[in-house]
Design a protein around this motif. Sequence first.
Motif, PDB file in Angstrom:
ATOM      1  N   GLY A  86       0.815  -1.203   0.000  1.00 39.37           N
ATOM      2  CA  GLY A  86       0.000   0.000   0.000  1.00 39.37           C
ATOM      3  C   GLY A  86       0.849   1.253   0.000  1.00 39.37           C
ATOM      4  N   ILE A  87       0.161   2.372  -0.141  1.00 41.23           N
ATOM      5  CA  ILE A  87       0.794   3.691  -0.168  1.00 41.23           C
ATOM      6  C   ILE A  87       0.276   4.476   1.031  1.00 41.23           C
ATOM      7  N   SER A  99      -0.313  10.839  -3.395  1.00 43.34           N
ATOM      8  CA  SER A  99      -0.431   9.465  -2.880  1.00 43.34           C
ATOM      9  C   SER A  99      -1.641   8.761  -3.488  1.00 43.34           C
ATOM     10  N   LYS A 100      -2.731   9.471  -3.595  1.00 43.82           N
ATOM     11  CA  LYS A 100      -3.914   8.880  -4.209  1.00 43.82           C
ATOM     12  C   LYS A 100      -3.634   8.526  -5.666  1.00 43.82           C
ATOM     13  N   SER A 103      -1.284   5.502  -6.016  1.00 43.62           N
ATOM     14  CA  SER A 103      -1.960   4.228  -5.724  1.00 43.62           C
ATOM     15  C   SER A 103      -2.870   3.817  -6.887  1.00 43.62           C
ATOM     16  N   ALA A 125      -7.734   0.995  -7.036  1.00 43.80           N
ATOM     17  CA  ALA A 125      -6.400   1.459  -6.664  1.00 43.80           C
ATOM     18  C   ALA A 125      -5.795   0.542  -5.606  1.00 43.80           C
ATOM     19  N   LEU A 126      -4.466   0.622  -5.462  1.00 43.43           N
ATOM     20  CA  LEU A 126      -3.792  -0.052  -4.361  1.00 43.43           C
ATOM     21  C   LEU A 126      -4.300   0.543  -3.036  1.00 43.43           C
ATOM     22  N   TYR A 127      -4.319  -0.287  -1.982  1.00 37.34           N
ATOM     23  CA  TYR A 127      -4.688   0.194  -0.643  1.00 37.34           C
ATOM     24  C   TYR A 127      -3.907   1.473  -0.326  1.00 37.34           C
ATOM     25  N   HIS A 128      -4.607   2.521   0.079  1.00 40.16           N
ATOM     26  CA  HIS A 128      -3.887   3.772   0.372  1.00 40.16           C
ATOM     27  C   HIS A 128      -4.461   4.499   1.577  1.00 40.16           C
TER      28      HIS A 128
END
Lengths: 352, 352
Positions: A86-87, A99-100, A103, A125-128
Amino acid sequence: MVPKVVFGQGSFDQLQSILSPERKSKSPFIFLVDDVFIGNNELIDRINLRFNDKLIFVSADEEPKTIQVDQIVKDIKAEFTYRPSGIVGIGGGSILDLSKAVSIMLTNKGSASDYQGWDLVKNKALYHVGVPTISGTGAEVSRTTVLTGPVKKLGINSDFTPFDQVILDPDLTKGVPRNQWFYTGMDCFIHCVESLNGTFLNAFSQSYGEKAYDLCKEIFLDSSLSEEESRAKLMMASWHGGMSIAYSQVGVAHAMSYGLSYVLGTKHGIGNCIVFNHLEEFYKDDVILFKEMVAKHNIDIPQGLCKNLTQQQMDTMIDIALSLVPLWENAIGDNWETVITREKLASMYRKM
Amino acid sequence: MVPKVVFGQGSFDQLQSILSPERKSKSPFIFLVDDVFIGNNELIDRINLRFNDKLIFVSADEEPKTIQVDQIVKDIKAEFTYRPSGIVGIGGGSILDLSKAVSIMLTNKGSASDYQGWDLVKNKALYHVGVPTISGTGAEVSRTTVLTGPVKKLGINSDFTPFDQVILDPDLTKGVPRNQWFYTGMDCFIHCVESLNGTFLNAFSQSYGEKAYDLCKEIFLDSSLSEEESRAKLMMASWHGGMSIAYSQVGVAHAMSYGLSYVLGTKHGIGNCIVFNHLEEFYKDDVILFKEMVAKHNIDIPQGLCKNLTQQQMDTMIDIALSLVPLWENAIGDNWETVITREKLASMYRKM
């Protein structure tokens, strides 16, 4: 909306226990941290990197750019075999927006600029996780990430943009310089004014907007709050202000401030203040209130930025502002094009 | 928090387009609908059942029970080979709470009563959607589902409890009987009073609680709102009031009202009103305000319910009320047991 949030002084210490269930074997967490925290060991030590986690300091001196997102994504892909767990973004609106976007771009092909617009993102998106360290932008709660691309300044607006988790720890906003505190707080105030005076308003946005507006008045005009109360309340004002525009839209100040920012690189918070200072025609009572706040806190609002623009610069600024159709529709209504002509915008910009 | 919400008059018509991406082959959506809508074809036709979807009418005449949840789950499992695509609750707080509990129990073993408490749920609940048709309970946004079990009345409080999606359509609250509208609206008002006067309060809960409180005053004491505005604002008051207690706690009225409900089956909204009417000692100014609202809307608050209780009934009522430790801690503080004795509660109940 953001599905999980923790709030409170010291809640930042919950970070690792929050990340733990999301951690995948061999996959690092990537921490994108505002470079103002370089050397701030008190904060950095509390991040508590584990395994192959990576901390990347990012400058927020300029507004976030699509090429910056693409570069960070490329670097992460080059360094790690496995997709990150995650980010985590720790910083102000710029860092949170970056960051959003990062991700999103770790699970979607192409360049971030391909997704500027509404609902263009294909994959989750990746978990952020977002951890704001200054209050006002609403980036911690919004479904957009505003980026300057090769041809436009426009957000990636999508259901996949909002953070999966936000940590609201008012103590992290200690030490923000006074001018920046004010400009960023005014971003929230201006969100509310534009949302509450817009034609897109509904009872949902209104209730959030009114609360954030009331909190801003309390924070910036009432002297009875302690520093601690004021920090906590501004963090909530930012949250509610962001919620308000998530379900309505901003208006004249944001449209014109995007133009300023695109051509002159003016940062969003101060840009909004520079523009709003001259918007009596559209938001009369609130501009008076704004000027009271400016005077009370002895803040300097820059003047004369657009006096010496070239014709080409002015044209670009106007193009950018006019391209933000939903903002004008919200602010003025369907007939906005009869009111907001190129000449009108040029004469307004020249005063700023 | 609820990750997705749509708001607005007529938004209920988006139901099928919202469900569509969540629909799995051969797996029905189960609609749990308040049985007051039996024969209301205008609403039922808009649900627009597809494939093997099933509509189950559920009575909200009594407070939701764990055995009721277990029975619905058993029936669904008996009828369908495949696990449903999701649960859609359409009704007031009771139906919404039942829907949340059913979606949890379709992916977790045992009885709903095994999970009454805090964070006992192991597996993610089935996808579930909430559509409130009366405003005030906050059930549409809360992370609990309050159930009466064999030994206690207590919620299933967990991260998996909140709805995945909520549809807030104020038009669905048209036609709610006047007394019920008032009692349920007062549930929201009392949430706010208890949250704002509690020792657990923080700036997060405070900002939501203050907004809901202000909206309640506007709705129930200001005559200038149209019916349409009032419906929309009460829907938002319920939402914000629910958010406020999600991050703090309720207090004396809820603790005592749970006792009433357990022993006499008193419904939650009216039970809160019956209790709150006698709580000047704890919430003086707000009880005065409440009585103004009661008078303005010419509402009947029942009296004398506990006059003829048997000793055993009274003991059970007191046991239930005293068991809600976090509520008393929030309302009174750490030393609550010195203030709230069995004798004190008995004398208070006898007035109600």
